[in-house]
Design an enzyme around this catalytic site. Sequence first.
Site, mmCIF file in Angstrom:
data_model
loop_
_atom_site.group_PDB
_atom_site.id
_atom_site.type_symbol
_atom_site.label_atom_id
_atom_site.label_comp_id
_atom_site.label_asym_id
_atom_site.label_seq_id
_atom_site.Cartn_x
_atom_site.Cartn_y
_atom_site.Cartn_z
ATOM 1 N N HIS A 187 -8.796 -1.042 -8.560
ATOM 2 C CA HIS A 187 -8.500 0.178 -7.720
ATOM 3 C C HIS A 187 -7.499 0.965 -8.143
ATOM 4 O O HIS A 187 -7.549 2.312 -7.984
ATOM 5 C CB HIS A 187 -7.989 -0.239 -6.294
ATOM 6 C CG HIS A 187 -8.172 0.608 -5.220
ATOM 7 N ND1 HIS A 187 -9.230 1.109 -4.717
ATOM 8 C CD2 HIS A 187 -6.861 1.529 -4.525
ATOM 9 C CE1 HIS A 187 -9.022 2.163 -3.759
ATOM 10 N NE2 HIS A 187 -7.528 2.304 -3.749
ATOM 11 N N ASP A 198 0.845 -1.232 -0.134
ATOM 12 C CA ASP A 198 -0.210 -0.118 0.142
ATOM 13 C C ASP A 198 0.881 1.191 0.017
ATOM 14 O O ASP A 198 1.608 1.529 1.081
ATOM 15 C CB ASP A 198 -1.016 0.058 1.449
ATOM 16 C CG ASP A 198 -2.210 0.944 1.177
ATOM 17 O OD1 ASP A 198 -1.981 2.044 0.437
ATOM 18 O OD2 ASP A 198 -3.244 0.715 1.773
#
Length: 379
Positions: free
Chosen positions: A295, A207
């Site tokens: 995403h 991330d």
Amino acid sequence: MSRRALLTGAAVATTAAGVLAEAAAVPRAASVAPHTPATLPFYGPRQSAVCAPQQLYTLLFGADRTDPALPVAEARTRLAALLADWTGLLDRAVSGTAPQLLARDATRSRLTAAVGIGPALATRLRLDVPEALGELPAHPGDRLDPERSGADVLVQLCAEDRWPLTAAADLLQDRARGLLTTRWQQAGFLPREPDGTTARNLLGFKDGTANPDPADQDKWIWLPPGPHEHGTIMVYRRIHLDTGAFAALALPVQEAAIGRRRADGAPLGSRAEHDTVDLWTKHPDGSYVIPAAAHVRLTNPRFDAGARMLRRGYSYDDGIDDQGLLFCAYMRDPALFTRVQTRLDATDALSPYVEHRASAVCYILPGALPGRPLGATLF
């Protein structure tokens, strides 16, 4: 005591505290900082919790004015005095010389801090903040808890060790007593990874891979020359993750939802984590290699004329069925976040597994310098 006297006293104290030093920017803010004992300087043009390498632990808290009926002139004077007081306190906390931090070698924790001003307080007290600062609009999937959202003043503390964060937060909140009341407080963490490795979130994926490098940060993150130079705007979201439901998906389905491989973080169709995300390559059947609802596709800067945000996410675990992501992002204009989130609301494949439960936005002040405490440009 007059405001001038307070600021002058703070300036003398800060000048004696040490020589100005600027924390070094790093290309990928989501990479965990090296675990070295050297402290990070508090004083510098930019606040260190944003510009220093990302650390393993964070603690954020939001506070509101205790007495909203206080006359504006008096409230401004008291806020200026508090920020000047916090400046000296944070310098001592970061250097490990605050009495509350002497029980252990706090210098090894590499404590950093960032203090921000919320839009409501800026409006009520007529503070000099960036024009772009404003409340975020509502989004269809929001389930925001007002007791965990918003703030007149928002503080983010980061460190390589959890212990000094609570001690430093207690110091700040105690000094603010009578002027500010803490509404919420939230802790977050990163997994301990090899130095220079992008951290993983609770879904198991890396991330923060595609964060802007220092040159792009100057263009998109830090505000331009003027009264707000070296400041930025922070968007904070507390995002609940349904980790169990996501973990039950087959690995190819997980990777299609994210748009990256779980093992190494590489974009689908690419070889390495930091390869450019290829939005246009298709399979023989005409479908995109990186799916239309992935995403990473919906958050790609190409859909925002190249505009970037610096993302520094932390995981949180607040008990049974309350785990997720503390999304902390910094940018010149929070309209960028709104545009990205609007695209995600419409088609993001991750939507069934995420729920935004708290939110805040604030103007991260320029850093403190000798003779210029935090917030000196607000008034």
